[in-house]
Design an enzyme around this catalytic site. Structure first.
Site, PDB file in Angstrom:
ATOM      1  N   ASP A  89      -6.481   4.690  -4.996  1.00 27.21           N
ATOM      2  CA  ASP A  89      -7.368   4.300  -3.792  1.00 27.21           C
ATOM      3  C   ASP A  89      -7.911   5.831  -3.554  1.00 27.21           C
ATOM      4  OD1 ASP A  89      -7.660   2.818  -1.218  1.00 27.21           O
ATOM      5  OD2 ASP A  89      -6.988   4.486  -0.308  1.00 27.21           O
TER       6      ASP A  89
ATOM      7  N   LYS B 239       1.072  -1.116   0.071  1.00 26.71           N
ATOM      8  CA  LYS B 239      -0.003  -0.105   0.089  1.00 26.71           C
ATOM      9  C   LYS B 239       0.957   1.367  -0.011  1.00 26.71           C
ATOM     10  CE  LYS B 239      -4.271   1.175  -0.051  1.00 26.71           C
ATOM     11  NZ  LYS B 239      -5.535   0.751  -0.597  1.00 26.71           N
TER      12      LYS B 239
HETATM   13  P1  NDP Z   1     -12.457   8.117  -3.823  1.00 25.07           P
HETATM   14  O1  NDP Z   1     -11.291   9.089  -3.336  1.00 25.07           O
HETATM   15  O2  NDP Z   1     -12.833   7.881  -4.720  1.00 25.07           O
HETATM   16  O3  NDP Z   1     -13.673   8.632  -2.895  1.00 25.07           O
HETATM   17  C1  NDP Z   1     -13.540   8.724  -1.336  1.00 25.07           C
HETATM   18  C2  NDP Z   1     -14.804   9.035  -0.841  1.00 25.07           C
HETATM   19  O4  NDP Z   1     -14.980   9.206   0.426  1.00 25.07           O
HETATM   20  C3  NDP Z   1     -15.303  10.568  -1.392  1.00 25.07           C
HETATM   21  O5  NDP Z   1     -16.698  10.686  -1.466  1.00 25.07           O
HETATM   22  C4  NDP Z   1     -14.822  11.318  -0.020  1.00 25.07           C
HETATM   23  O6  NDP Z   1     -15.432  12.686  -0.081  1.00 25.07           O
HETATM   24  C5  NDP Z   1     -14.993  10.519   1.133  1.00 25.07           C
HETATM   25  N1  NDP Z   1     -14.147  10.710   2.151  1.00 25.07           N
HETATM   26  C6  NDP Z   1     -12.941  10.459   1.909  1.00 25.07           C
HETATM   27  N2  NDP Z   1     -12.397  10.797   3.266  1.00 25.07           N
HETATM   28  C7  NDP Z   1     -13.348  10.706   4.070  1.00 25.07           C
HETATM   29  C8  NDP Z   1     -13.360  11.251   5.371  1.00 25.07           C
HETATM   30  N3  NDP Z   1     -12.258  11.456   6.209  1.00 25.07           N
HETATM   31  N4  NDP Z   1     -14.555  11.260   6.065  1.00 25.07           N
HETATM   32  C9  NDP Z   1     -15.713  11.143   5.158  1.00 25.07           C
HETATM   33  N5  NDP Z   1     -15.746  10.811   4.072  1.00 25.07           N
HETATM   34  C10 NDP Z   1     -14.645  10.948   3.440  1.00 25.07           C
HETATM   35  O7  NDP Z   1     -12.062   6.676  -2.991  1.00 25.07           O
HETATM   36  P2  NDP Z   1     -12.370   5.409  -3.194  1.00 25.07           P
HETATM   37  O8  NDP Z   1     -13.832   5.140  -3.438  1.00 25.07           O
HETATM   38  O9  NDP Z   1     -11.381   4.631  -4.249  1.00 25.07           O
HETATM   39  O10 NDP Z   1     -12.336   4.659  -1.716  1.00 25.07           O
HETATM   40  C11 NDP Z   1     -13.223   4.757  -0.649  1.00 25.07           C
HETATM   41  C12 NDP Z   1     -12.757   3.484   0.428  1.00 25.07           C
HETATM   42  O11 NDP Z   1     -12.609   2.199  -0.479  1.00 25.07           O
HETATM   43  C13 NDP Z   1     -11.281   3.601   0.818  1.00 25.07           C
HETATM   44  O12 NDP Z   1     -11.191   3.027   2.253  1.00 25.07           O
HETATM   45  C14 NDP Z   1     -10.342   2.795   0.081  1.00 25.07           C
HETATM   46  O13 NDP Z   1      -9.343   2.263   0.650  1.00 25.07           O
HETATM   47  C15 NDP Z   1     -11.565   1.459  -0.226  1.00 25.07           C
HETATM   48  N6  NDP Z   1     -11.114   0.784  -1.136  1.00 25.07           N
HETATM   49  C16 NDP Z   1     -11.062   1.226  -2.560  1.00 25.07           C
HETATM   50  C17 NDP Z   1     -10.838   0.593  -3.650  1.00 25.07           C
HETATM   51  C18 NDP Z   1     -10.730   1.026  -5.044  1.00 25.07           C
HETATM   52  O14 NDP Z   1     -10.838   0.189  -5.983  1.00 25.07           O
HETATM   53  N7  NDP Z   1     -10.892   2.304  -5.354  1.00 25.07           N
HETATM   54  C19 NDP Z   1     -10.536  -0.856  -3.434  1.00 25.07           C
HETATM   55  C20 NDP Z   1     -10.671  -1.385  -1.957  1.00 25.07           C
HETATM   56  C21 NDP Z   1     -10.928  -0.416  -0.938  1.00 25.07           C
HETATM   57  P3  NDP Z   1     -14.475  13.999  -0.647  1.00 25.07           P
HETATM   58  O15 NDP Z   1     -15.253  13.901  -2.081  1.00 25.07           O
HETATM   59  O16 NDP Z   1     -15.241  14.976  -0.043  1.00 25.07           O
HETATM   60  O17 NDP Z   1     -13.090  13.838  -0.587  1.00 25.07           O
END
Ligand code: NDP
Length: 456
Positions: free
Chosen positions: A176, A136
């Protein structure tokens, strides 16, 4: 019976001592401690049944990353002012394949977060059944409010250091939080320029026209819904006619919503890091996608176009909305004990963790005790990395599969992850507990490979 109790006591003591060492050796790394604790405690029945795993220093080696790299990332902003961020890559475990795991750009990123994610990734990748180890990385860089040129300069600087440590047979990063197709594109371009070679398999999540896999964008969200569907079907339930709440509005959230809707669910809420929207008629997904994927705006803008919907500041409140299925898909520790209790009180039937470690240990306890179907992250969100591994396969073959071929493979992988988690939970005396099942199923393969390869 006495012998079994004796083995169990020894296993507990051993696990406790390894955990104590982790806490002592990694002070102030609360997220890492939390992830280690969750996994280690669930492995007690394995150590009690197979004391051989205590003889090879397996746990002591598993909790210590093979390598943690940190580096300076200097870049110049649009005002000409030099800025410095910190870059990370943890290469956690390569027992079953090259390190594999995403890059996160978010101001909260530090060694603890990267290590918790890398540790979890090792077991998740094992669960997919594919030959990928755990890694990671990321940076404390905040992409919010940055211009496209600033993003490009930052990612190029990041890759100018990272390229030394990655490669298609050594370590293959992906996206991520804060790292999507745009950032992967800039990083791939910089890697290619530095290496002077087109090594497509070095990064996954690439654009389709330059080596990406169809269905990678959708994979984590779709995979999570496929997994939750397996849990629901085991109780003769399904998405059809259900009410769903999804936190986040990023990659995982958007495609979870899309698949849940395709299966006949009504998604009534989603969020970003500022607040959440509630739309009792069902979220209009095209609006969310345009706002977040294209215009990169705040989710609060949604209510301007859909005035019957409401916007609420703050993230926790989203879990007070009554729903049948909750898909936390934003970030770690977003569901605490209190929120879990409210969800249970409101009748939630299933929780699928789209994000990594979105539920605290106390929240998981609440769900399990209440008999809620609970899909832990390392099983439920493994679809993303599974399709990343399929992207690597296609890159090696210099070939690409159709969308439906990749989606079918993803669906099969998610079903297999569900089956192996259920079986492991049953075999080790905790039927229905998929937290324990996923941890054990992921652990055994990695541990056996480590034993076979000697103490390294
Ligand atoms: P993105 O950056 O595409 O989206 C993240 C989302 O979560 C956004 O809506 C963001 O809001 C919100 N967010 C981020 N930080 C916070 C916080 N501290 N409090 C509240 N909301 C928050 O990321 P992903 O969708 O790729 O990832 C989301 C989760 O899924 C993570 O935990 C990641 O590790 C996990 N994941 C992702 C994978 C992937 O393929 N992408 C695979 C497996 C797990 P804002 O728009 O305001 O930033």
């Amino acid at each position: 019976m006495t012998l079994q109790v004796d083995h169990e006591t020894k296993a507990k003591e051993y696990i406790h001592s390894v955990y104590e060492t982790v806490v002592k050796r990694n002070p102030h790394e609360s997220e890492f401690h939390q992830a280690v604790k969750e996994i280690l405690e669930s492995l007690t029945p394995v150590f009690a049944k197979h004391p051989k795993y205590m003889q090879h220093g397996i746990l002591e080696r598993l909790v210590e990353p093979e390598r943690l790299i940190t580096f300076r990332v200097p870049w110049v902003d649009d005002q000409g002012i030099p800025r410095v961020n910190r870059g990370f890559r943890v290469q956690f475990n390569s027992a079953i394949g090259p390190y594999k795991g995403g890059l996160r750009f978010h101001p909260s990123v530090n060694a603890s977060i990267i290590k918790f994610l890398g540790f979890e990734q090792t077991f998740k990748n094992s669960l997919t059944g594919q030959p990928i180890g755990g890694g990671k990385g990321g940076s404390d860089f905040d992409p919010k409010g940055k211009s496209d040129n600033e993003i490009m300069r930052f990612t190029q600087s990041f890759m100018t250091e990272l390229y030394k440590y990655i490669g298609q047979d050594t370590d293959v990063p992906a996206g991520d939080i804060g790292v999507g197709a745009r950032e992967i594109g800039y990083m791939f371009g910089q890697y290619k320029r530095i290496r002077g070679a087109y090594e497509a398999g070095v990064l996954t999540g690439k654009g389709i026209i330059y080596g990406g896999s169809l269905a990678r964008t959708e994979a984590t969200g779709y995979g999570c819904v496929y997994f939750v569907n397996e849990m629901l079907q085991s109780q003769s339930l399904g998405f059809e006619g259900s009410t769903v709440v999804v936190s986040g509005s990023g990659n995982v959230a958007i495609y979870s919503m899309q698949k849940a809707m395709q299966l006949g669910a009504k998604v009534v809420a989603c969020s970003d890091s500022n607040g959440y929207i509630y739309d009792k008629n069902g979220i209009h997904l095209d609006t969310v996608r345009r706002l977040k994927e294209v215009e990169r705006k705040r989710i609060s803008e949604y209510v301007k176009e859909h005035p019957h919907a409401t916007y609420h500041e703050g993230c926790n409140g989203i879990w007070t909305i009554p729903c049948d299925i909750a898909l936390p898909s934003a970030t770690q520790n977003e569901i605490n004990e209190e929120s879990a209790k409210i969800l249970v009180r409101n009748g939630v039937k299933a929780v699928g963790e789209g994000a990594n470690m979105p539920s605290t240990l106390e929240a998981i306890d609440v769900f399990l005790k209440a008999g809620v179907l609970f899909g832990p992250a390392k099983a439920a969100n493994a679809g993303g990395v599974a399709v990343s591994a399929l992207e690597m396969s296609q890159n090696s073959m210099r070939y690409s599969w159709h969308f439906h071929e990749v989606d079918d493979k993803l669906h099969t992988i998610m079903k297999n992850i569900y089956k192996s988690s259920v079986q492991a939970a049953e075999e080790y005396g905790q039927p229905g507990n998929l937290v324990v099942g996923a941890n054990i199923a992921g652990f055994i393969k990695v541990a056996d490979a480590m034993i076979a390869q000697g103490v390294i």
